[in-house]
Design an enzyme around this catalytic site. Structure first.
Site, short mmCIF file in Angstrom:
data_model
loop_
_atom_site.label_atom_id
_atom_site.label_comp_id
_atom_site.label_asym_id
_atom_site.label_seq_id
_atom_site.Cartn_x
_atom_site.Cartn_y
_atom_site.Cartn_z
N PHE A 178 56.33 62.52 30.27
CA PHE A 178 56.14 62.11 31.65
C PHE A 178 55.94 60.61 31.79
O PHE A 178 56.21 60.04 32.82
CB PHE A 178 54.92 62.83 32.25
CG PHE A 178 55.21 64.21 32.75
CD1 PHE A 178 56.28 64.93 32.26
CD2 PHE A 178 54.40 64.79 33.71
CE1 PHE A 178 56.55 66.20 32.72
CE2 PHE A 178 54.67 66.07 34.18
CZ PHE A 178 55.75 66.78 33.69
N GLY A 179 55.39 59.96 30.78
CA GLY A 179 55.13 58.53 30.88
C GLY A 179 54.10 58.11 29.86
O GLY A 179 53.77 58.87 28.95
N LYS A 180 53.59 56.87 30.05
CA LYS A 180 52.64 56.34 29.06
C LYS A 180 51.24 56.89 29.28
O LYS A 180 50.88 57.27 30.40
CB LYS A 180 52.61 54.82 29.18
CG LYS A 180 53.89 54.19 28.66
CD LYS A 180 53.71 52.72 28.42
CE LYS A 180 54.76 52.27 27.48
NZ LYS A 180 55.72 51.46 27.57
N LYS A 235 47.18 59.29 32.35
CA LYS A 235 48.58 59.59 32.09
C LYS A 235 49.39 59.19 33.30
O LYS A 235 49.04 59.55 34.42
CB LYS A 235 48.76 61.09 31.83
CG LYS A 235 48.10 61.52 30.56
CD LYS A 235 48.51 62.92 30.19
CE LYS A 235 47.89 63.27 28.84
NZ LYS A 235 48.32 64.57 28.37
N GLU A 238 52.73 57.75 24.24
CA GLU A 238 53.73 58.00 25.28
C GLU A 238 54.18 59.44 25.23
O GLU A 238 54.46 59.98 24.15
CB GLU A 238 54.92 57.06 25.09
CG GLU A 238 55.93 57.23 26.19
CD GLU A 238 56.77 55.99 26.43
OE1 GLU A 238 56.73 55.09 25.57
OE2 GLU A 238 57.46 55.94 27.46
N GLY A 239 54.22 60.09 26.36
CA GLY A 239 54.70 61.47 26.43
C GLY A 239 55.96 61.53 27.27
O GLY A 239 56.47 60.49 27.70
N ASP A 264 45.29 63.07 19.27
CA ASP A 264 45.79 64.45 19.14
C ASP A 264 45.50 65.03 17.76
O ASP A 264 45.41 64.31 16.76
CB ASP A 264 47.26 64.56 19.56
CG ASP A 264 48.25 64.17 18.51
OD1 ASP A 264 48.33 64.86 17.48
OD2 ASP A 264 48.94 63.16 18.71
N ASP A 267 52.97 76.74 24.87
CA ASP A 267 53.26 75.63 23.96
C ASP A 267 52.00 75.23 23.19
O ASP A 267 51.69 74.05 23.06
CB ASP A 267 53.80 74.44 24.77
CG ASP A 267 54.43 73.39 23.87
OD1 ASP A 267 54.59 73.65 22.67
OD2 ASP A 267 54.73 72.29 24.38
P1 AMP Z 1 50.66 63.13 25.64
O1 AMP Z 1 51.57 62.52 26.64
O2 AMP Z 1 49.64 64.04 26.21
O3 AMP Z 1 51.39 63.73 24.49
O4 AMP Z 1 49.84 61.94 25.01
C1 AMP Z 1 50.40 60.98 24.14
C2 AMP Z 1 49.32 60.54 23.19
O5 AMP Z 1 48.24 59.97 23.90
C3 AMP Z 1 48.73 61.71 22.40
O6 AMP Z 1 49.44 61.91 21.22
C4 AMP Z 1 47.31 61.28 22.15
O7 AMP Z 1 47.23 60.56 20.94
C5 AMP Z 1 47.00 60.34 23.31
N1 AMP Z 1 46.18 61.04 24.30
C6 AMP Z 1 46.59 61.89 25.27
N2 AMP Z 1 45.55 62.35 25.98
C7 AMP Z 1 44.45 61.78 25.47
C8 AMP Z 1 43.05 61.87 25.76
N3 AMP Z 1 42.59 62.63 26.75
N4 AMP Z 1 42.21 61.16 25.00
C9 AMP Z 1 42.67 60.38 24.01
N5 AMP Z 1 43.96 60.26 23.68
C10 AMP Z 1 44.86 60.95 24.39
#
Ligand code: AMP
Length: 598
Positions: free
Chosen positions: A323-325, A346, A320-321, A398, A452
């Site tokens: 912006f959302g899941k 995303k 989850e970031g 990540d 960032d």
């Molecule tokens: P983010 O919102 O980009 O921080 O993504 C949250 C989590 O989702 C990250 O910490 C990654 O572990 C996973 N994630 C994001 N993008 C990807 C991707 N393209 N492929 C695999 N896992 C991802």
């Protein structure tokens, strides 16, 4: 038997006589007592130049060793220690030490205790820096001022006291214990704002002042005589044209600011339109606006691919970031040669107007960025809420988590069960580093400033393939990596150079600084930079010019690279291409055995 978690010390944990790792608490012998520490007084408020005496007393069995941490103290100091107490004398208190906490620690074989002395030093203001105006979003005359209590600031423009208003005002961007960093901010200044600016800083212990000259725009050219002649018809037309010219220049500037100054994570420049896969393939076609799109999308020239919702089948949540899941999904009809592929999607959880605008901007940005070390962006799905962005799926997630799970702590924690968790080798670390540097060379060539760069924003795929993969969505999970200022803004201060912290100046050179921090993260298996310090202490440290220590597993050549990224003056820092070339040759010199991680 101290538990240490820093990169310089031994691994956490205690061993019994059979060599078995045990809980720390079970090892305390019954007649041993951990130290109890007290400092008296706990804080002092004194004028610059005064002397201070503080006593640190400690109990415990066996008798603990008492030490003061005085590494950061500029004031002259002496310590007089006996068995149970240690007396610290500070002579001629320096303003540099205002706000510092001096730690007294006592340690015996059972444990460690700490108490602190806080220095509140009163001193007259000094204007440390007053720089020429810089144009970022608005014009800014940057300054740094010290003084305790906080100095009052007054500006003079050509010796006339400046009345602050909405379009000309003092903004403090950063307050540390001792320094105030900020700008005199001017919104759309004209030639009448050119001239000499004098800053006066005062508190009850004294004052300081400094001057700087400012030239924002050239005055309009009214011919040879700077005195305006009486207005006859032809001159009136001339003046009107002149004023219209200035107004037009203003408008053009506004358009440039609106079009190019929009503040995306990457400092995205450009506009877009959406392409739809109406025919069930993902082939680019112009999307006809259904009224949901923002105007910028219609006037645009970047083609964002549009993917149908029924072509996306969610499999499981990845994270989850802000912006959302984020989900793992299967996406059908995305590429001509495969019926379906794994993708990461995303979602945008709260799609209000500004959220949508950010979303589209991010999509335009991502569409324009194509490189082997930038995560591939396939397109958007905006048929209904939530809005979705579709990316290539990076199997190992990540980079920060990846580093932690392939470091010594992970091996320790795995308790023998996860034997596949192999510790990363130096050559693998170099391989990771040089791929991120390659991605950054590309971004710099596109004149994108990331702002960032950190391992949490990179992704790891198969065979140790690493890509820069996040452009502003990771802030929730890693919220402790960010420093909140003024309510909403979150700054990744631990990755930022002094000029970004003090004046919010972000450039390719500030990205180079962050790349140095990323190298440090890699060689510490994902530790948080300055993990032992609070956010305020980190700001203090970075603005004072301190840099991260060499990680235990880091070769000298790599630490020299980090130091090259952390030069205080941005122009003195290594160039991103040089860094990439050096990492590449270091990585080549030590081959990678990729099969370990498969
Ligand atoms: P983010 O919102 O980009 O921080 O993504 C949250 C989590 O989702 C990250 O910490 C990654 O572990 C996973 N994630 C994001 N993008 C990807 C991707 N393209 N492929 C695999 N896992 C991802």
């Amino acid at each position: 038997m101290r538990i240490l978690e820093d990169s310089e010390g031994p691994d956490p944990g205690c061993m019994d006589e059979r060599g078995v790792t045990q809980e720390f608490a079970t090892l305390t012998p019954p007649d041993c007592v951990a130290p109890l520490v007290e400092v008296n007084p706990k804080s002092v408020t004194e004028m610059q130049g005064s002397n201070v005496r503080a006593v640190c007393s400690a109990s415990g069995s066996p008798a603990p060793e008492i030490t003061w941490n005085l590494d950061w103290i500029s004031t002259h100091h002496e310590v007089d220690a006996s068995d149970t107490k240690s007396i610290l004398t500070l002579t001629d208190l320096s303003p540099d030490d205002h706000g510092k906490l001096i730690i007294c620690s006592a340690e015996n074989m059972v444990g460690q205790g700490e108490a602190t002395l806080l220095l509140n030093i009163l001193f007259a203001p000094t204007i440390v820096e007053l720089l020429e105006p810089k144009q970022d979003h608005h014009w800014c005359i940057p300054f740094s001022v010290t003084g305790n209590p906080k100095p009052d600031l007054q500006w003079y423009h050509d010796n006339v006291a400046l009345q602050e208003q909405d379009h000309i005002r003092t903004m403090i961007h950063l307050m540390t214990e001792r320094e105030y960093h900020g700008c005199l901010q001017l919104v759309d200044p004209t030639h009448i704002h050119n001239g000499m600016y004098r800053l006066v800083a005062k508190n009850k212990y004294g004052r300081d002042e400094k001057k700087v000259s400012a030239s924002f725009i050239e005055p309009p050219d009214f011919g040879e005589d700077p005195q305006l002649p009486p207005l006859d018809d032809s001159v009136a037309v001339y003046v009107v044209v002149g004023i219209a010219g200035v107004a037009l220049t203003g408008c053009v500037l506004m358009v440039i600011i609106l079009k190019y100054g929009r503040n995306s994570k990457f400092g995205i420049k450009g506009s877009s339109s959406v392409i739809s896969n109406d025919d069930d393939s993902a082939s680019p076609l112009h999307h006809v606006s259904n009224g949901n799109n923002t105007p910028s999308m219609l006037k645009s020239d970047t083609f964002v691919q549009h993917i149908k919702r029924h072509n996306i089948v969610l499999k499981r949540e990845l994270g989850e970031g802000a912006f959302g899941k984020v989900f793992l999904a299967e996406c059908y009809n995305l590429t001509p040669d495969q019926e379906k592929i794994h993708v990461a999607v995303k979602t945008l959880k709260e799609a209000n107007e500004s959220g949508r605008a950010d979303f589209y901007r991010e999509a335009e940005l991502l569409t324009n960025l194509q490189h082997e070390h930038i995560v591939t962006f396939y397109g958007v799905c905006v048929e209904s809420d939530p809005l979705i962005m579709v990316f290539e799926y990076m199997k190992h997630g990540d980079l920060n988590k990846f580093l932690r799970s392939h470091g010594p702590d992970a091996v320790l924690m795995s308790d023998g069960q996860h034997s596949i968790m192999v510790e990363l080798t130096q050559s693998q670390m170099l391989h990771i580093a040089q791929q991120i540097a390659a991605g950054m060379v590309y971004l710099a060539s596109q004149h994108f400033v990331h702002r960032d760069l950190a391992t949490r924003n990179c992704l790891v795929g198969e065979n140790l393939l690493v890509k820069i993969g996040d452009f502003g969505m990771s802030r929730d999970v890693y919220s402790t990596d960010y420093y909140r200022v003024g309510g909403h803004t979150m700054l990744p201060i631990r990755w930022m150079p002094p000029e970004s912290i003090m004046y919010r100046r972000f450039t390719t050179e500030s990205d180079v600084w962050s790349l140095g921090v990323v190298l440090w993260e890699i060689f510490t298996y994902g530790k948080q930079p300055w993990y032992q310090l609070s956010n305020n202490e980190v700001i203090e440290c970075i603005t004072q010019g301190r840099v991260l220590q060499r990680p235990r597993t880091c070769p000298k050549e790599v630490y020299d690279l980090m130091l090259g990224c952390w030069q205080r003056e941005p122009y003195m820092r290594l160039n991103i291409k040089e860094i990439h070339a050096m990492l590449q040759s270091l990585a080549k010199a030590s081959p990678v055995y990729l099969d370990i991680l498969g």
